[in-house]
Scaffold this motif. Sequence first.
Motif, PDB file in Angstrom:
ATOM      1  N   MET A 124      -6.043  -2.834 -13.691  1.00  0.00           N
ATOM      2  CA  MET A 124      -6.040  -1.820 -12.671  1.00  0.00           C
ATOM      3  C   MET A 124      -7.165  -2.119 -11.686  1.00  0.00           C
ATOM      4  N   ARG A 125      -6.839  -2.016 -10.399  1.00  0.00           N
ATOM      5  CA  ARG A 125      -7.822  -2.246  -9.346  1.00  0.00           C
ATOM      6  C   ARG A 125      -8.654  -0.996  -9.136  1.00  0.00           C
ATOM      7  N   LEU A 126      -9.907  -1.205  -8.823  1.00  0.00           N
ATOM      8  CA  LEU A 126     -10.782  -0.076  -8.497  1.00  0.00           C
ATOM      9  C   LEU A 126     -11.004   0.038  -7.000  1.00  0.00           C
ATOM     10  N   ASN A 127     -10.560  -0.957  -6.235  1.00  0.00           N
ATOM     11  CA  ASN A 127     -10.706  -0.924  -4.782  1.00  0.00           C
ATOM     12  C   ASN A 127      -9.457  -1.523  -4.142  1.00  0.00           C
ATOM     13  N   HIS A 128      -9.350  -1.329  -2.843  1.00  0.00           N
ATOM     14  CA  HIS A 128      -8.203  -1.859  -2.113  1.00  0.00           C
ATOM     15  C   HIS A 128      -8.391  -3.357  -1.877  1.00  0.00           C
ATOM     16  N   PRO A 129      -7.292  -4.105  -1.879  1.00  0.00           N
ATOM     17  CA  PRO A 129      -7.413  -5.532  -1.588  1.00  0.00           C
ATOM     18  C   PRO A 129      -7.848  -5.747  -0.135  1.00  0.00           C
ATOM     19  N   ASP A 130      -8.630  -6.789   0.109  1.00  0.00           N
ATOM     20  CA  ASP A 130      -9.012  -7.103   1.483  1.00  0.00           C
ATOM     21  C   ASP A 130      -7.837  -7.802   2.175  1.00  0.00           C
ATOM     22  N   ASP A 131      -8.008  -8.113   3.454  1.00  0.00           N
ATOM     23  CA  ASP A 131      -6.905  -8.699   4.223  1.00  0.00           C
ATOM     24  C   ASP A 131      -6.395 -10.009   3.623  1.00  0.00           C
ATOM     25  N   ASP A 132      -7.308 -10.862   3.164  1.00  0.00           N
ATOM     26  CA  ASP A 132      -6.876 -12.138   2.573  1.00  0.00           C
ATOM     27  C   ASP A 132      -6.080 -11.902   1.290  1.00  0.00           C
TER      28      ASP A 132
ATOM     29  N   GLY B  71      -0.805  -2.880  -3.389  1.00  0.00           N
ATOM     30  CA  GLY B  71      -1.674  -2.772  -2.229  1.00  0.00           C
ATOM     31  C   GLY B  71      -0.950  -2.793  -0.902  1.00  0.00           C
ATOM     32  N   LEU B  72       0.360  -2.989  -0.916  1.00  0.00           N
ATOM     33  CA  LEU B  72       1.127  -2.978   0.329  1.00  0.00           C
ATOM     34  C   LEU B  72       1.558  -1.553   0.648  1.00  0.00           C
ATOM     35  N   ASP B  73       1.692  -1.248   1.935  1.00  0.00           N
ATOM     36  CA  ASP B  73       2.098   0.102   2.315  1.00  0.00           C
ATOM     37  C   ASP B  73       3.603   0.280   2.163  1.00  0.00           C
TER      38      ASP B  73
ATOM     39  N   VAL C 115       6.380  -6.040  10.093  1.00  0.00           N
ATOM     40  CA  VAL C 115       5.951  -4.782   9.472  1.00  0.00           C
ATOM     41  C   VAL C 115       4.630  -4.990   8.736  1.00  0.00           C
ATOM     42  N   PHE C 116       4.488  -6.111   8.043  1.00  0.00           N
ATOM     43  CA  PHE C 116       3.236  -6.395   7.350  1.00  0.00           C
ATOM     44  C   PHE C 116       2.086  -6.524   8.346  1.00  0.00           C
ATOM     45  N   ALA C 117       2.335  -7.115   9.494  1.00  0.00           N
ATOM     46  CA  ALA C 117       1.297  -7.197  10.526  1.00  0.00           C
ATOM     47  C   ALA C 117       0.848  -5.795  10.925  1.00  0.00           C
ATOM     48  N   GLY C 118       1.785  -4.839  10.937  1.00  0.00           N
ATOM     49  CA  GLY C 118       1.440  -3.450  11.224  1.00  0.00           C
ATOM     50  C   GLY C 118       0.543  -2.844  10.157  1.00  0.00           C
ATOM     51  N   GLN C 119       0.686  -3.298   8.919  1.00  0.00           N
ATOM     52  CA  GLN C 119      -0.223  -2.833   7.876  1.00  0.00           C
ATOM     53  C   GLN C 119      -1.624  -3.377   8.140  1.00  0.00           C
ATOM     54  N   LEU C 120      -1.701  -4.648   8.471  1.00  0.00           N
ATOM     55  CA  LEU C 120      -3.011  -5.261   8.682  1.00  0.00           C
ATOM     56  C   LEU C 120      -3.730  -4.701   9.902  1.00  0.00           C
ATOM     57  N   ASP C 121      -2.991  -4.432  10.978  1.00  0.00           N
ATOM     58  CA  ASP C 121      -3.657  -3.944  12.195  1.00  0.00           C
ATOM     59  C   ASP C 121      -3.799  -2.422  12.253  1.00  0.00           C
ATOM     60  N   GLY C 122      -3.240  -1.732  11.257  1.00  0.00           N
ATOM     61  CA  GLY C 122      -3.399  -0.284  11.184  1.00  0.00           C
ATOM     62  C   GLY C 122      -2.323   0.519  11.900  1.00  0.00           C
TER      63      GLY C 122
ATOM     64  N   GLN D 130      -4.385  -9.169   0.611  1.00  0.00           N
ATOM     65  CA  GLN D 130      -3.106  -8.576   1.013  1.00  0.00           C
ATOM     66  C   GLN D 130      -2.145  -9.651   1.504  1.00  0.00           C
ATOM     67  N   ARG D 131      -2.644 -10.603   2.268  1.00  0.00           N
ATOM     68  CA  ARG D 131      -1.782 -11.699   2.741  1.00  0.00           C
ATOM     69  C   ARG D 131      -1.209 -12.479   1.557  1.00  0.00           C
ATOM     70  N   ALA D 132      -2.052 -12.776   0.579  1.00  0.00           N
ATOM     71  CA  ALA D 132      -1.593 -13.530  -0.595  1.00  0.00           C
ATOM     72  C   ALA D 132      -0.552 -12.729  -1.378  1.00  0.00           C
ATOM     73  N   ILE D 133      -0.790 -11.423  -1.533  1.00  0.00           N
ATOM     74  CA  ILE D 133       0.166 -10.563  -2.242  1.00  0.00           C
ATOM     75  C   ILE D 133       1.484 -10.507  -1.479  1.00  0.00           C
ATOM     76  N   PHE D 134       1.397 -10.337  -0.154  1.00  0.00           N
ATOM     77  CA  PHE D 134       2.615 -10.282   0.656  1.00  0.00           C
ATOM     78  C   PHE D 134       3.418 -11.569   0.513  1.00  0.00           C
ATOM     79  N   GLU D 135       2.760 -12.712   0.634  1.00  0.00           N
ATOM     80  CA  GLU D 135       3.467 -13.990   0.531  1.00  0.00           C
ATOM     81  C   GLU D 135       4.090 -14.164  -0.851  1.00  0.00           C
ATOM     82  N   GLU D 136       3.370 -13.739  -1.890  1.00  0.00           N
ATOM     83  CA  GLU D 136       3.902 -13.823  -3.251  1.00  0.00           C
ATOM     84  C   GLU D 136       5.162 -12.968  -3.390  1.00  0.00           C
ATOM     85  N   LEU D 137       5.092 -11.742  -2.893  1.00  0.00           N
ATOM     86  CA  LEU D 137       6.248 -10.846  -3.020  1.00  0.00           C
ATOM     87  C   LEU D 137       7.386 -11.249  -2.094  1.00  0.00           C
TER      88      LEU D 137
END
Length: 112
Positions: free
Chosen positions: A1-9, A33-35, A63-70, A11-18
Amino acid sequence: MRLNHPDDDEQRAIFEELLTSVSTGGGIYSCNGLDMETEEALWAIARAYPAVTDDLVAAARAVFAGQLDGSNAAARRAALARKFDELARRRAEEARGSREGNPPGSLASGPS
């Protein structure tokens, strides 16, 4: 279990994996960690498998870019604010109607 949110790098790795997973017939694991918008775009690819198009992948990346840029979060906050404004408007109308003798939820604007 994570105690903090993943950073941008991360998140990118998780997105590419999924993205790879859903593009090859796999799924998405929870608590990634993805929205919601990004997950829905990935699920659209999973549902389309094996007929995954470049357009679906491009849409997921956008859509993922929208997550990264807020911008996804900003759109969610704006939609929520509109819902609260609508609720406040309805309650004000109901309160105005009850002061004028109309039952809550009635369409009448006052005594005839």
